[in-house]
Design an enzyme around this catalytic site. Sequence first.
Site, PDB file in Angstrom:
ATOM      1  N   ASP A  35       3.235  -2.548   8.338  1.00  0.00           N
ATOM      2  CA  ASP A  35       2.226  -2.578   7.278  1.00  0.00           C
ATOM      3  C   ASP A  35       1.169  -1.513   7.535  1.00  0.00           C
ATOM      4  OD1 ASP A  35       0.777  -3.368   5.059  1.00  0.00           O
ATOM      5  OD2 ASP A  35       0.569  -5.457   5.671  1.00  0.00           O
ATOM      6  N   GLY A  48       0.833  -1.195   0.000  1.00  0.00           N
ATOM      7  CA  GLY A  48       0.000   0.000   0.000  1.00  0.00           C
ATOM      8  C   GLY A  48       0.868   1.245   0.000  1.00  0.00           C
ATOM      9  N   GLU A  87      -0.363 -10.589   3.493  1.00  0.00           N
ATOM     10  CA  GLU A  87      -0.207  -9.680   4.640  1.00  0.00           C
ATOM     11  C   GLU A  87      -0.544 -10.395   5.949  1.00  0.00           C
ATOM     12  OE1 GLU A  87      -1.122  -5.333   2.618  1.00  0.00           O
ATOM     13  OE2 GLU A  87      -2.789  -6.460   3.439  1.00  0.00           O
ATOM     14  N   LYS A 113      -7.425   6.838   9.538  1.00  0.00           N
ATOM     15  CA  LYS A 113      -7.739   5.402   9.555  1.00  0.00           C
ATOM     16  C   LYS A 113      -8.238   4.927  10.929  1.00  0.00           C
ATOM     17  CE  LYS A 113      -6.084   4.867   5.323  1.00  0.00           C
ATOM     18  NZ  LYS A 113      -4.892   4.128   5.008  1.00  0.00           N
ATOM     19  N   THR A 130       1.269   3.696   2.235  1.00  0.00           N
ATOM     20  CA  THR A 130       2.009   4.012   3.465  1.00  0.00           C
ATOM     21  C   THR A 130       3.203   3.067   3.607  1.00  0.00           C
ATOM     22  OG1 THR A 130      -0.192   4.441   4.373  1.00  0.00           O
ATOM     23  CG2 THR A 130       1.664   4.609   5.897  1.00  0.00           C
ATOM     24  N   LYS A 151      -7.916  -4.672   6.581  1.00  0.00           N
ATOM     25  CA  LYS A 151      -6.841  -4.560   5.610  1.00  0.00           C
ATOM     26  C   LYS A 151      -7.273  -5.203   4.293  1.00  0.00           C
ATOM     27  CE  LYS A 151      -2.561  -5.310   6.480  1.00  0.00           C
ATOM     28  NZ  LYS A 151      -2.252  -4.147   5.612  1.00  0.00           N
ATOM     29  N   GLY A 152      -6.511  -4.889   3.243  1.00  0.00           N
ATOM     30  CA  GLY A 152      -6.770  -5.541   1.968  1.00  0.00           C
ATOM     31  C   GLY A 152      -7.310  -4.617   0.900  1.00  0.00           C
ATOM     32  N   GLY A 153      -7.334  -3.309   1.212  1.00  0.00           N
ATOM     33  CA  GLY A 153      -7.747  -2.351   0.189  1.00  0.00           C
ATOM     34  C   GLY A 153      -6.895  -2.489  -1.070  1.00  0.00           C
ATOM     35  N   GLY A 154      -5.645  -2.885  -0.867  1.00  0.00           N
ATOM     36  CA  GLY A 154      -4.740  -3.077  -2.011  1.00  0.00           C
ATOM     37  C   GLY A 154      -4.735  -4.509  -2.517  1.00  0.00           C
TER      38      GLY A 154
END
Length: 234
Positions: free
Chosen positions: A84, A30, A106, A124, A32, A97-100
């Site tokens: 992460d 991602g 991960e 966030k 960040t 998580k997992g937007g990407g």
Amino acid sequence: MTDADIAKYNAAQAALEYVKDGMVVGLGTGSTAAHFVRLLGERVRQGLRVKGVPTSEATRNLAEQVGVPLVDISQINAIDIDVDGADEIDAAFRLIKGGGGALLREKIVAAASARMIVIADESKWVETLGAFPLPIEVTRFGFALTRERVRSALRQTGCAGDEVNLRVSGKANEPVITDGGNYILDAHAGRIPDAEALDAALKQVAGVVEHGLFIGLAHVVVLGKAKGAEVRSR
Ligand code: A5P
């Protein structure tokens, strides 16, 4: 850089202090995490010795570009820290998580790490998880049936919404294929009142490979701000 990007950068920079010489470091995915990988590359050029374990092919490519040495995950027994990003974080350090689309690798890397450091801009941090659609990695085979069972799991665990969409991309709206060769469903729960119950319910659904609820994995949250970052520990 936008304000959000500056905050992400500040979080990534603050996380560098957790990386010590000789560590095996999980490298997240991602925007960040990408800041973190670039900053880590600078430290490596200054003499820091680390071995990175990338959580996606995109992160592998970036790490190779910026000179972070990598180790194959099959060659190690443990990871010292994992750094992460996250799409949502609540006060109990539960994450979405997992937007990407990298949630499977991960989660494997986070679960194998002695400590998980989450880096994110402060937007966030949420009171209740679920406004961000929950990514769920599913097998391509039978995905429409799996989607119906995921919708039932959302309803049974009291989520506000039960819309579940196959993630697509590009002009042709082709399904997104993950690094593991699977599809991603995005579950618009709206509000997840009981993340543990939803975690358990999703684990019962055949065809679900992994989902983006990370519970009990994060140890430290570094929230980036316009100036500096705030560290919260469990
Ligand atoms: C990747 O699959 C995600 O889990 C990311 O870590 C998450 O989407 C955060 O991404 P950004 O750092 O780009 O906001």
